[in-house]
Design a protein around this motif. Structure first.
Motif, short mmCIF file in Angstrom:
data_model
loop_
_atom_site.label_atom_id
_atom_site.label_comp_id
_atom_site.label_asym_id
_atom_site.label_seq_id
_atom_site.Cartn_x
_atom_site.Cartn_y
_atom_site.Cartn_z
N VAL A 18 0.07 2.42 -8.39
CA VAL A 18 -1.46 2.32 -8.85
C VAL A 18 -1.47 3.03 -10.05
N VAL B 169 -1.96 3.00 -1.94
CA VAL B 169 -1.79 4.07 -3.18
C VAL B 169 -0.83 4.77 -3.11
N ARG B 170 -0.15 5.03 -1.88
CA ARG B 170 1.26 5.80 -1.95
C ARG B 170 2.27 5.07 -2.26
N GLN C 71 -5.35 -0.24 -3.65
CA GLN C 71 -6.07 -0.74 -5.12
C GLN C 71 -5.25 -1.78 -5.33
N PHE D 172 3.48 6.52 -8.60
CA PHE D 172 2.93 5.68 -7.85
C PHE D 172 2.75 4.13 -8.72
N GLN E 62 -13.58 6.76 -7.18
CA GLN E 62 -13.37 6.98 -5.68
C GLN E 62 -12.26 7.18 -5.14
N PHE E 63 -11.99 7.97 -3.95
CA PHE E 63 -10.53 7.80 -3.15
C PHE E 63 -10.53 6.61 -2.47
N THR E 64 -9.32 6.03 -2.64
CA THR E 64 -9.29 4.80 -2.05
C THR E 64 -7.59 4.85 -1.41
N GLU E 65 -7.52 4.06 -0.47
CA GLU E 65 -6.08 3.70 0.33
C GLU E 65 -5.48 2.65 -0.32
N PRO F 230 6.33 9.22 0.50
CA PRO F 230 5.09 10.14 0.62
C PRO F 230 4.40 9.68 1.93
N PHE G 5 -2.01 8.96 1.59
CA PHE G 5 -2.89 9.94 1.16
C PHE G 5 -4.14 9.03 0.44
N LYS G 6 -5.19 9.46 -0.08
CA LYS G 6 -6.16 8.79 -0.78
C LYS G 6 -6.03 9.40 -2.25
N TYR G 7 -6.43 8.29 -2.97
CA TYR G 7 -6.10 8.41 -4.39
C TYR G 7 -7.45 8.09 -5.20
N ALA G 8 -7.68 8.94 -6.28
CA ALA G 8 -8.55 8.70 -7.32
C ALA G 8 -8.21 8.69 -8.51
N ARG G 9 -8.60 8.25 -9.66
CA ARG G 9 -8.11 8.21 -10.92
C ARG G 9 -9.48 8.32 -11.77
N ALA H 208 -10.89 4.81 -11.47
CA ALA H 208 -11.24 4.44 -10.17
C ALA H 208 -11.76 5.88 -9.55
N LEU I 141 -14.35 15.23 -8.20
CA LEU I 141 -13.73 14.59 -7.10
C LEU I 141 -12.74 15.75 -6.43
#
Lengths: 286, 163
Positions: B73, B27-28, B10, B71, B5-8, A3, A6-10, B3, A20
């Motif tokens: 993460v 994260v990808r 982790q 992924f 916040q958006f992060t690139e 892919p 991208f940015k990711y949040a959980r 988590a 979010l």
């Protein structure tokens, strides 16, 4: 392939997820089970700026009966539905449909909510949601609304969900007394998407006379298609061959299939008739 | 584990075949690539990378999953089992032994995915019929064997466990 970045949040709660998603704007997407979305990302047919991963939202993974309604949290995995005694008791058609979704490893991970929002017109959940008149509960940060599955699907992979909304719950009516069902799917191999699939539910009295009927078609139209014209034909009948043929012809006339490598439009239309007959017969002989 | 916040990148902790690992990942990064490249566990194979071939199947928290559709993460805090964790020292797992005995592989590329799928299948259904085995393994592709010996190998293990 891999892919694109991208940015990711959980998030840990639905409220956090909605915040979010709102913050991410149009470029943020929700990740449910990922069994359709991640392939699109890997193939770079889709790319997103940010992903909101719902997989830790245990408060969206549940099966709960509320009188005549079976409520299923959107993050409930296919496999959980397939083997649920509660679902088997309340609406066994759902267990049957769940068993047809993909393969074991896909059912372990994929979710009912993800499948509905992905809205593949050949997928099992959109089909049974249309057949059973399911209601979908959508939430955004400042709103909650319920949309009928029969109005939710707009086109292949297109639904009425807004970018800031999350599908939280799917509500199916519990099968009423006397309910019987049929489910027929044509595919080349187990686990494949349907070339054509039919789901139907009838209610029969003690003599086998039909009082309500609902039939939907998957794989042969731009959306899962509930064919309302079937009901007046089969209601009052006892399922004799002429009635089944007439009802199946209505279903075949209602669809507007497109052709692909798995089958031409004409073939799909013919199969709608064949499978609709079989599904109705299956229901009557249950 | 949230988590929010958006992060690139982790930092994640996973337990793989009983060993704890902690790594920082973009994260990808696909879980399959994490297992192979970051952890060096190359028994997990990558065929199609879009969830069709089943070669990358592993066990995550007791369920078979396709590691190319996750992924890394997402596995934070999870317990993973890959093919490397199947044998007991030098003693092959009954499924591995049965694949050997029944000539259930030729080139071997798909084999680790088949074995992990078969582990999950037999966990969920210890006495599957041939039909159930074929359904249970339908998400894995093999281009060499024609599947007959793979089915036979799984059947043999199921029968052993009954006796």
């Amino acid at each position: 392939m891999k892919p694109a970045p991208f940015k990711y949040a959980r998030p840990g709660s639905v409220d956090e997820a909605l915040a979010l998603l709102q913050a991410g704007g149009d470029e943020a997407k929700v990740l449910a089970g990922g069994q359709s979305f991640v392939p699109l990302l890997n193939l770079r047919m889709a790319s997103v700026e940010s992903i909101v991963d719902l997989n830790r939202l245990d408060d969206l993974a549940y099966i709960r009966r509320d009188n005549d309604t079976l409520c299923i949290g959107a993050m409930t995995r296919h496999r959980q539905i397939e083997v649920s005694d509660e679902v088997q008791a309340a609406q066994p058609l759902l267990c049957r449909a769940a068993a047809e979704v993909g393969h074991l490893a896909i059912r372990n991970r994929g979710t009912i909510g993800g499948s509905l929002v992905h809205a593949d017109p050949a997928a099992e959940w959109p089909l049974v949601a249309a057949a059973l008149d399911a209601q979908l509960v959508l939430r955004s940060q400042d709103n909650s609304r319920t949309v009928a599955a029969r109005e939710f699907f707009l086109a292949p992979l297109m639904t009425a969900i807004e970018p800031a909304e999350i599908l939280c719950e799917v509500r199916f009516p519990v099968a009423p007394a006397g309910a019987v069902w049929g489910f027929q799917e044509l595919c080349r191999r187990p686990g494949d998407f349907a070339i054509v699939a039919i789901a139907c539910q009838l209610t029969l009295d003690d003599s086998g006379t039909c009082s309500t009927a609902s039939l939907a078609v998957g794989g042969a139209h731009s959306t899962p298609l509930h064919v309302a014209d079937v009901e007046p034909i089969v209601v009052g009948s006892q399922g004799d061959a002429a009635v089944l043929t007439a009802a199946a012809e209505k279903a075949a006339a209602a669809v507007d299939p497109s052709g692909d490598v798995h089958g031409s439009a004409d073939y799909r239309r013919r199969m709608v008739k064949v499978l609709a007959q079989r599904a109705l017969k299956e229901a009557w002989s249950a | 584990m949230a988590a929010t916040q958006f992060t690139e990148y982790q930092t994640i902790r996973v337990r793989v075949n009983g060993h704890e690992y902690e790594r920082e990942v973009p994260v990808r990064r696909l879980l399959a690539d994490f297992i192979r490249h970051d952890l060096g566990l190359t028994a997990t194979h990558l065929g199609c990378e879009h969830g069709v071939c089943g070669a990358c199947t592993i066990i995550m928290d007791d369920e078979s999953v396709r590691s190319c559709l996750l992924f890394a993460v997402q596995a934070d805090g999870a317990e993973l089992q890959t093919l490397e964790g199947l044998a007991d020292g030098d003693k092959m797992h009954p499924l591995q032994q049965s694949f050997w005995d029944n000539h259930a592989l030729q080139c071997g590329f798909c084999t680790s995915g088949f074995l992990m799928s078969a582990v999950d299948l037999l966990n969920k259904n210890p006495r599957p019929s041939e039909e159930e085995i074929r359904h249970g393994l339908s998400g894995n592709l093999c281009r060499c064997t024609g599947y007959a010996n793979i089915v036979k190998a799984v059947q043999a293990v199921a029968e052993q466990s009954q006796s």
